[in-house]
Each structure stands twice: as C-alpha cells, then as structure tokens.
Design a protein around this motif. Structure first.
Motif, PDB file in Angstrom:
ATOM      1  N   PRO A 133       0.798  -1.245   0.000  1.00 46.10           N
ATOM      2  CA  PRO A 133       0.000   0.000   0.000  1.00 46.10           C
ATOM      3  C   PRO A 133       0.821   1.280   0.000  1.00 46.10           C
ATOM      4  N   GLU A 134       2.039   1.228  -0.534  1.00 45.41           N
ATOM      5  CA  GLU A 134       2.943   2.369  -0.395  1.00 45.41           C
ATOM      6  C   GLU A 134       2.456   3.648  -1.064  1.00 45.41           C
ATOM      7  N   THR A 135       1.764   3.551  -2.196  1.00 42.95           N
ATOM      8  CA  THR A 135       1.309   4.787  -2.852  1.00 42.95           C
ATOM      9  C   THR A 135       0.306   5.537  -1.986  1.00 42.95           C
ATOM     10  N   LEU A 136      -0.332   4.829  -1.063  1.00 46.23           N
ATOM     11  CA  LEU A 136      -1.325   5.453  -0.187  1.00 46.23           C
ATOM     12  C   LEU A 136      -0.674   6.250   0.933  1.00 46.23           C
ATOM     13  N   ALA A 268      -4.508   8.086  -3.650  1.00 45.66           N
ATOM     14  CA  ALA A 268      -3.054   7.930  -3.568  1.00 45.66           C
ATOM     15  C   ALA A 268      -2.315   9.197  -3.977  1.00 45.66           C
ATOM     16  N   SER A 269      -1.052   9.269  -3.590  1.00 47.38           N
ATOM     17  CA  SER A 269      -0.186  10.387  -3.972  1.00 47.38           C
ATOM     18  C   SER A 269       0.021  10.396  -5.482  1.00 47.38           C
ATOM     19  N   GLY A 314       1.952  11.452   4.017  1.00 51.98           N
ATOM     20  CA  GLY A 314       1.138  10.247   3.880  1.00 51.98           C
ATOM     21  C   GLY A 314       1.146   9.401   5.130  1.00 51.98           C
ATOM     22  N   VAL A 315       2.312   9.255   5.764  1.00 44.69           N
ATOM     23  CA  VAL A 315       2.396   8.488   7.017  1.00 44.69           C
ATOM     24  C   VAL A 315       1.609   9.201   8.111  1.00 44.69           C
ATOM     25  N   ARG A 316       1.719  10.527   8.139  1.00 44.01           N
ATOM     26  CA  ARG A 316       0.937  11.285   9.124  1.00 44.01           C
ATOM     27  C   ARG A 316      -0.549  11.015   8.984  1.00 44.01           C
ATOM     28  N   ALA A 317      -1.045  11.132   7.743  1.00 45.54           N
ATOM     29  CA  ALA A 317      -2.488  11.037   7.508  1.00 45.54           C
ATOM     30  C   ALA A 317      -3.027   9.632   7.748  1.00 45.54           C
ATOM     31  N   ARG A 318      -2.225   8.630   7.440  1.00 48.70           N
ATOM     32  CA  ARG A 318      -2.740   7.263   7.502  1.00 48.70           C
ATOM     33  C   ARG A 318      -2.371   6.516   8.777  1.00 48.70           C
ATOM     34  N   MET A 319      -1.218   6.873   9.368  1.00 51.24           N
ATOM     35  CA  MET A 319      -0.729   6.051  10.469  1.00 51.24           C
ATOM     36  C   MET A 319      -0.471   6.810  11.763  1.00 51.24           C
ATOM     37  N   ALA A 325      -6.686  12.140   5.392  1.00 45.96           N
ATOM     38  CA  ALA A 325      -6.889  13.312   4.535  1.00 45.96           C
ATOM     39  C   ALA A 325      -5.549  13.938   4.189  1.00 45.96           C
ATOM     40  N   PRO A 326      -4.702  13.220   3.443  1.00 44.60           N
ATOM     41  CA  PRO A 326      -3.378  13.765   3.109  1.00 44.60           C
ATOM     42  C   PRO A 326      -3.471  14.951   2.159  1.00 44.60           C
ATOM     43  N   LYS A 327      -2.568  15.873   2.319  1.00 38.92           N
ATOM     44  CA  LYS A 327      -2.453  17.018   1.420  1.00 38.92           C
ATOM     45  C   LYS A 327      -1.207  16.797   0.559  1.00 38.92           C
ATOM     46  N   TRP A 328      -1.426  16.186  -0.599  1.00 38.57           N
ATOM     47  CA  TRP A 328      -0.314  15.797  -1.456  1.00 38.57           C
ATOM     48  C   TRP A 328       0.297  17.008  -2.152  1.00 38.57           C
ATOM     49  N   ASP A 329       1.597  16.928  -2.386  1.00 37.06           N
ATOM     50  CA  ASP A 329       2.315  17.981  -3.103  1.00 37.06           C
ATOM     51  C   ASP A 329       3.307  17.315  -4.061  1.00 37.06           C
TER      52      ASP A 329
END
Length: 366
Positions: A133-136, A268-269, A314-319, A325-329
């Motif tokens: 699940p790394e892209t998540l 995903a990112s 991503g780690v913050r948002a999921r784990m 609710a990740p804020k991708w950049d």
C-alpha cells in the motif's frame, strides 16, 4: 531438534532447521541478515523457517512511522542504514543456498513481501492479507517489489502496486505470490512437522508442505477472475490513461470494481503513482539486484523531501493522526512533471554512494 533461543542470538543454532519470528522488517533487517548468513554457513542446518511473532501478522511494516520520525529529526544516516540492511538481506534471501519457508499467517504488507517472496516457499493461510500500500502513504513499492510484482500475470502487478489493493491467501497462490495454501489452524502442525524434518532437499520440503495444503479457488468477486478487465485498463503507458480507461468502463458498466479501483487511485499520492508505474515497468526487465539498487535510489529521493514531502504527509495522515486526509504535493497528476519523476530515479547527489550488494560474492548463487 530444537528452536534456537534467544531467537535473535547471533550464535548459529545447532538444529537442522531454524525458526525465526519476523517482527518489523526494517529494524530487524540487520539481525535477519546476520542470522541467515550464520545459518547458511552452518552445515547441520538444512533449511530455515520464518514466521510472524504473533497471531495477527507475518509482518505489517508498522516501523514506517519510526522512519518518518527519523526523517523529521534529520537523522538521514540512520534511515539509509535501515534500508541498506533491509535490501542487503533481501538480496541474500533471493540468492540463499538453503531452502527458506515463510509462513504468511496474517497481515503480509509492504516490506513483508520483500523478506519472504524471494525465498523458496511461501505458505499462505485463510488469515493471510497481502498488500503493497505504499502509494497510499506517498511512497513507492520497495524491498524488491518492483522485481517480484512486475512478474505477476498480465498487469496484475501494476494494479496491486498502484492501488494498494489486498489479496487473500487463496489469491496469492493463484497468482504465484505464495507456493502453498493451508488453513491457519494447521500452522502448528506444519511447524511441528518441519521442526522434526531433517533435510536440505527442497523436494522433500515441498512434499511435506503439500501434505498440509488445501485446494481452494478464488471466488467470483476476486480480482483474479477479472484479469481480462484488469489488463484492459492497466496496460496503458501512463497513470492518466489507466484512470481514463477505468472511468470509461465505470461509465459503461457501473462496475463496483472499477469504481473502487478509481477511488483508491484518486486517494493515492499523484507523484507516487507516476513513480510507481515507471518502477514496475522497469523492474520487469531487471534482475533482483538491479531492482534493489534502483529502489534504494528511489527510497532516498522519496524520504529526503527534496522533491516532495509526500512520504511524511502520507504516514501522518494514515498512520499517525489517522485522519486519512493527506495534502499531497503536487496535488494532482497534471502537476507532476517529468523532471520530478526522473529525479526520483537519479542518485540523490554526486557524492552519495549507490547501494552496495554482495553481487560478486554471491554471483554463483544466482
């Protein structure tokens, strides 16, 4: 015959077979590497059995939070050391002289595939849940994933790598990720049988595992039954084309699989999706050591924050915060440039050494 205690002693066990619980793949990689080398050099050890330490997971990569903490504190050297140890162990496992049996009874996610699939035998059960699940989490499938995932039937590897979708134990056997399937209740019997087996012959171990194996087929809702549709959508050269194909199929059929797959891709990112697709496509034509060396470059780029901070976010948002609710950049695929993707596959600097694998020492093993 006995199981060596303590299980992470650096002294080689004296039994013909050694059982090793696998905890968090990144932090234990050094100990795994050292133990496996000791066992390989010990004549009275015929084969190795690896299993999880509890009753819920083989290995589920929970240590990724600690890696994020190291990154945020600027401890990049510690991160590099973790990944060097992990990737070196995976290479040793993939070139190991003795049979290795991994009992995947429970969650088998992320780096767990890397420390089991390159081995000789993988026993999945009704409790097995496999995923990369790394892209998540704003990362990319690593630990040799671009090697073994890219070799799955059709474009199943692209699907698993991009979406983080899960497979059951039955599905793992059906696509070749696992070699045997058995009920979880049989695991103690399998362990006991292997504990008393004195051999270094893979065919004898194969026969022994087959005696405990059950024959099951994926159900009608399984992705394994959708290979034709999956190939149709995931054969394309870009993530945008893949998503367009899924959108078209969903519009025509309102198919739940298309809809859920699109949902995962949209979560995903964007940068991770593009990097991951290229990684899987390159991995299809590379050896295990080439994949690991490339993935090490990608890992340093991914966690360094020089291109994007998606990994930490991503780690913050999921784990960590678990708000999902990740804020991708960059925030969307259209904002991901070719230069950004290219940089992912480049050395992090002119002075940064490449991953050093023992390819010369182990070339006779391949």
């Amino acid at each position: 015959m006995r199981v060596r205690e303590p299980l992470f002693s650096t002294d080689p066990p004296s039994s013909m077979r050694s059982t090793l619980p696998c905890f968090n793949s990144y932090f234990q990689a050094y100990k795994l590497h050292k133990l496996y080398k000791n066992w390989e050099d010990t004549p009275d050890i015929g084969f190795v059995v690896m299993k999880g330490s509890g009753n819920r997971a083989f290995s589920a990569g929970g240590d990724i939070v600690a890696i994020r903490d190291f990154v945020q504190k600027g401890n990049m050297e510690e991160c590099k050391e973790f990944f060097r140890n992990l990737y070196n162990f995976i290479y040793v496992l993939g070139t190991y002289l003795k049979p290795n049996v991994a009992i995947l009874d429970g969650y088998t996610m992320g780096g767990a595939g890397g420390i089991s699939i390159p081995g000789t035998f993988r026993v999945a059960t009704d409790k097995t849940v496999f995923a990369i699940p790394e892209t998540l989490i704003g990362y990319h499938p690593d630990a040799g994933a671009s090697f073994y995932i890219s070799r799955l039937p059709g474009y199943l590897g692209e699907y698993l790598a991009l979406t983080g979708a899960r497979l059951s134990g039955v599905e793992m056997v059906a696509c070749g990720l696992a070699t045997h399937y058995s009920q979880s209740t049989n695991v103690p019997l399998i362990e006991e049988h292997l504990r008393n087996l004195i051999t270094d012959d893979p065919s004898i171990i194969e026969t022994s595992l087959s005696n405990f194996s059950d024959l099951h087929y994926p159900n009608n809702s399984s992705v394994i039954r959708r290979i034709e549709m999956l190939d149709k959508c995931f054969k394309h050269d870009t993530v945008e084309e893949i998503m367009d194909a899924l959108e078209n199929e969903a519009a025509k059929t309102n198919d739940e699989w298309c809809l859920s797959t699109l949902k995962n891709l949209k979560y995903a990112s964007p940068l991770s999706l593009k990097v991951t697709l290229r990684s899987i496509r390159e991995g299809r034509f590379q050896s295990l050591d080439q994949c690991l060396i490339r993935e090490y470059r990608m890992t340093l780029q991914g966690i360094s924050g020089q291109i994007s901070t998606d990994f930490c976010e991503g780690v913050r948002a999921r784990m960590v915060d678990k708000d999902h609710a990740p804020k991708w950049d960059p925030p969307s695929l259209e904002h991901v440039s070719k230069d950004m993707v290219d940089q992912y596959f480049s050395p992090i600097s002119e002075t940064e050494p490449e991953l050093d694998l023992p390819t010369k020492q182990r070339e006779a093993f391949t």
